[in-house]
Design an enzyme around this catalytic site. Sequence first.
Site, PDB file in Angstrom:
ATOM      1  CB  SER A 196      40.860  12.219   4.260  1.00  0.00           C
ATOM      2  OG  SER A 196      40.957  10.817   4.946  1.00  0.00           O
ATOM      3  CG  ASP A 197      41.211  11.646  -1.139  1.00  0.00           C
ATOM      4  OD1 ASP A 197      42.108  11.276  -0.216  1.00  0.00           O
ATOM      5  OD2 ASP A 197      41.237  12.266  -2.097  1.00  0.00           O
ATOM      6  CE1 TYR A 198      38.924   3.694   0.621  1.00  0.00           C
ATOM      7  CE2 TYR A 198      38.089   4.480  -1.395  1.00  0.00           C
ATOM      8  CZ  TYR A 198      37.798   3.818  -0.186  1.00  0.00           C
ATOM      9  OH  TYR A 198      36.903   3.328   0.033  1.00  0.00           O
TER      10      TYR A 198
END
Length: 163
Positions: free
Chosen positions: A41-43
């Site tokens: 996942s991203d931030y």
Amino acid sequence: MSDNSQSSAQLPPTSAIQSHSLTATTEHWFEYPVRAHPHHSDYAGVVWHGNYITWMEEARVECLRSIGIEYAELVAMGCELPVVDLSVRYHRPLRMGQTAIVKTRMTDMDGVRIYWDYQIQSPDSKELYVTGRVTLVAVDREKGKILRQLPSAVKDALVKLSL
């Protein structure tokens, strides 16, 4: 995987491959469970789009393994099945920590082209995250050329998916 008598002959381009009579389709989905880990996942905690494609490939390779086609053995025999066409539709994001089921099935086999469909959805099937389709083509690994036909062991195993 090719006949030695044809070793000097160049294979036709992909567009010139003629349709063969073998067709296999299936209504049965192979299911491959996944979990969205932090590295997926991203931030914001949303799964990065490329991970869905990775999961689709993992599901396809596991589906092939389930019918007796070990991808590593296929490569050792000199045959590869690279993706030549890919279509992905993102319906809703999957988030870090969530689980999903990657469903895949071979929908058609036309000569050396093999078509697969995908659905990535929640385990309860209420949420649809991604749908996709890929086209594979059999390639002679050593020559980097499209094979004229699927190796018989591969073709025979893939027909099992239509039963």
